[in-house]
Write an enzyme that holds these catalytic residues in place. Structure first.
Site, PDB file in Angstrom:
ATOM      1  N   ASP A  20      -0.463  -6.180 -15.199  1.00 13.04           N
ATOM      2  CA  ASP A  20       0.174  -5.862 -13.978  1.00 13.04           C
ATOM      3  C   ASP A  20      -0.648  -6.542 -13.048  1.00 13.04           C
ATOM      4  OD1 ASP A  20       2.470  -3.799 -12.895  1.00 13.04           O
ATOM      5  OD2 ASP A  20       1.204  -4.694 -11.361  1.00 13.04           O
ATOM      6  N   ILE A  21      -0.234  -7.348 -11.860  1.00 11.58           N
ATOM      7  CA  ILE A  21      -0.881  -7.931 -10.871  1.00 11.58           C
ATOM      8  C   ILE A  21      -1.504  -6.930  -9.935  1.00 11.58           C
ATOM      9  CG2 ILE A  21       0.936  -8.190  -9.268  1.00 11.58           C
ATOM     10  CD1 ILE A  21       0.003 -11.151  -9.060  1.00 11.58           C
ATOM     11  N   ASN A  39      10.622   2.118 -14.933  1.00 12.06           N
ATOM     12  CA  ASN A  39      11.434   2.570 -13.718  1.00 12.06           C
ATOM     13  C   ASN A  39      12.760   1.861 -14.015  1.00 12.06           C
ATOM     14  OD1 ASN A  39       9.257   3.895 -12.747  1.00 12.06           O
ATOM     15  ND2 ASN A  39       8.193   1.982 -12.016  1.00 12.06           N
ATOM     16  N   GLY A  51      12.463   3.475  -8.132  1.00 13.27           N
ATOM     17  CA  GLY A  51      11.673   2.498  -7.418  1.00 13.27           C
ATOM     18  C   GLY A  51      11.637   1.162  -8.015  1.00 13.27           C
ATOM     19  N   GLN A  52      12.432   0.669  -9.251  1.00  7.29           N
ATOM     20  CA  GLN A  52      12.454  -0.484  -9.951  1.00  7.29           C
ATOM     21  C   GLN A  52      12.430  -1.595  -8.877  1.00  7.29           C
ATOM     22  OE1 GLN A  52      15.474  -1.175 -12.929  1.00  7.29           O
ATOM     23  NE2 GLN A  52      14.467  -3.171 -13.541  1.00  7.29           N
ATOM     24  N   HIS A 100      11.201  -3.792 -18.037  1.00  9.22           N
ATOM     25  CA  HIS A 100       9.670  -3.912 -18.226  1.00  9.22           C
ATOM     26  C   HIS A 100       9.298  -2.316 -18.680  1.00  9.22           C
ATOM     27  CE1 HIS A 100      10.151  -3.669 -13.933  1.00  9.22           C
ATOM     28  NE2 HIS A 100       9.071  -2.987 -13.986  1.00  9.22           N
ATOM     29  N   HIS A 146       5.780   0.026 -18.114  1.00  8.96           N
ATOM     30  CA  HIS A 146       4.324   0.137 -17.860  1.00  8.96           C
ATOM     31  C   HIS A 146       3.506   0.929 -18.717  1.00  8.96           C
ATOM     32  CE1 HIS A 146       5.253  -0.859 -13.364  1.00  8.96           C
ATOM     33  NE2 HIS A 146       6.511  -0.681 -13.957  1.00  8.96           N
TER      34      HIS A 146
HETATM   35  P1  5GP Z   1       8.535  -1.677 -11.178  1.00  7.45           P
HETATM   36  O1  5GP Z   1       8.353  -0.930  -9.695  1.00  7.45           O
HETATM   37  O2  5GP Z   1       9.684  -2.749 -11.151  1.00  7.45           O
HETATM   38  O3  5GP Z   1       8.859  -0.851 -12.298  1.00  7.45           O
HETATM   39  O4  5GP Z   1       7.398  -2.443 -11.290  1.00  7.45           O
HETATM   40  C1  5GP Z   1       7.093  -4.144 -11.283  1.00  7.45           C
HETATM   41  C2  5GP Z   1       5.714  -4.029 -11.530  1.00  7.45           C
HETATM   42  O5  5GP Z   1       5.607  -5.723 -11.532  1.00  7.45           O
HETATM   43  C3  5GP Z   1       4.673  -3.933 -10.532  1.00  7.45           C
HETATM   44  O6  5GP Z   1       3.701  -2.688 -10.900  1.00  7.45           O
HETATM   45  C4  5GP Z   1       4.067  -5.155  -9.942  1.00  7.45           C
HETATM   46  O7  5GP Z   1       2.801  -4.941  -9.515  1.00  7.45           O
HETATM   47  C5  5GP Z   1       4.381  -6.077 -10.810  1.00  7.45           C
HETATM   48  N1  5GP Z   1       4.466  -7.581 -10.617  1.00  7.45           N
HETATM   49  C6  5GP Z   1       5.267  -7.931  -9.740  1.00  7.45           C
HETATM   50  N2  5GP Z   1       5.227  -9.031  -9.470  1.00  7.45           N
HETATM   51  C7  5GP Z   1       4.188  -9.740 -10.553  1.00  7.45           C
HETATM   52  C8  5GP Z   1       3.785 -10.851 -10.877  1.00  7.45           C
HETATM   53  O8  5GP Z   1       4.108 -11.838 -10.194  1.00  7.45           O
HETATM   54  N3  5GP Z   1       2.682 -10.818 -12.004  1.00  7.45           N
HETATM   55  C9  5GP Z   1       2.351  -9.927 -12.577  1.00  7.45           C
HETATM   56  N4  5GP Z   1       1.497  -9.963 -13.437  1.00  7.45           N
HETATM   57  N5  5GP Z   1       2.851  -8.412 -11.979  1.00  7.45           N
HETATM   58  C10 5GP Z   1       3.728  -8.496 -11.226  1.00  7.45           C
END
Ligand code: 5GP
Ligand code: ZN
Length: 114
Positions: A30-31, A87, A93-94, A100, A102
């Site tokens: 994760d970034i 999520n 909060g997706q 995906h 985590h």
């Molecule tokens: P969500 O809130 O949708 O469950 O989480 C999305 C996740 O994707 C977040 O933890 C965010 O930091 C990660 N993320 C978003 N854009 C990128 C990206 O371009 N590269 C990587 N490696 N992670 C990303």
């Protein structure tokens, strides 16, 4: 899908630190990590949310769990534990609408989440 950031990572159009890859699944860091270990496990095919899965995807979801376990074992997380979470939709909060999971580990994690 054209404008999906995770599809772009699958196609290597956007860089990511890939930990594991096979025909169906990609695992990358994760970034914005929220813990010492924070990986994202995604199906390579575009599925927006959990609600978009159907019965034909049960093998894929099982496989993602197997990959999560394998990666976690290789990282030495079997004893300390981890959290595997997806999520789904607005209230969770997706942010990225490509399914995906985590994989979060490496410190004590609070429950319930906020
Ligand atoms: P969500 O809130 O949708 O469950 O989480 C999305 C996740 O994707 C977040 O933890 C965010 O930091 C990660 N993320 C978003 N854009 C990128 C990206 O371009 N590269 C990587 N490696 N992670 C990303
Ligand atoms: Zn996608």
């Amino acid at each position: 899908m054209q404008d999906c950031i995770f599809c772009k990572i699958v196609k290597k159009e956007i860089a990511a630190e890939v930990i594991f890859e096979d025909e169906q699944v990609l695992v990358f860091k994760d970034i914005k990590p929220v813990a010492p270990t924070h990986l994202l496990l995604i199906p390579k095919k575009h599925v927006p949310t959990l609600f978009d899965l159907d019965e034909s995807d049960s093998g894929l979801i099982g496989h993602i769990h197997q990959v999560a376990i394998k990666v976690a074992q290789e990282m030495g997380l079997s004893n300390s534990g981890l959290r595997l979470v997806s999520n789904c939709g607005r209230d969770a909060g997706q942010m990225v609408y490509h399914l995906h999971y985590h994989l979060i580990a490496g410190r004590p994690l609070q429950w319930p989440p906020g």
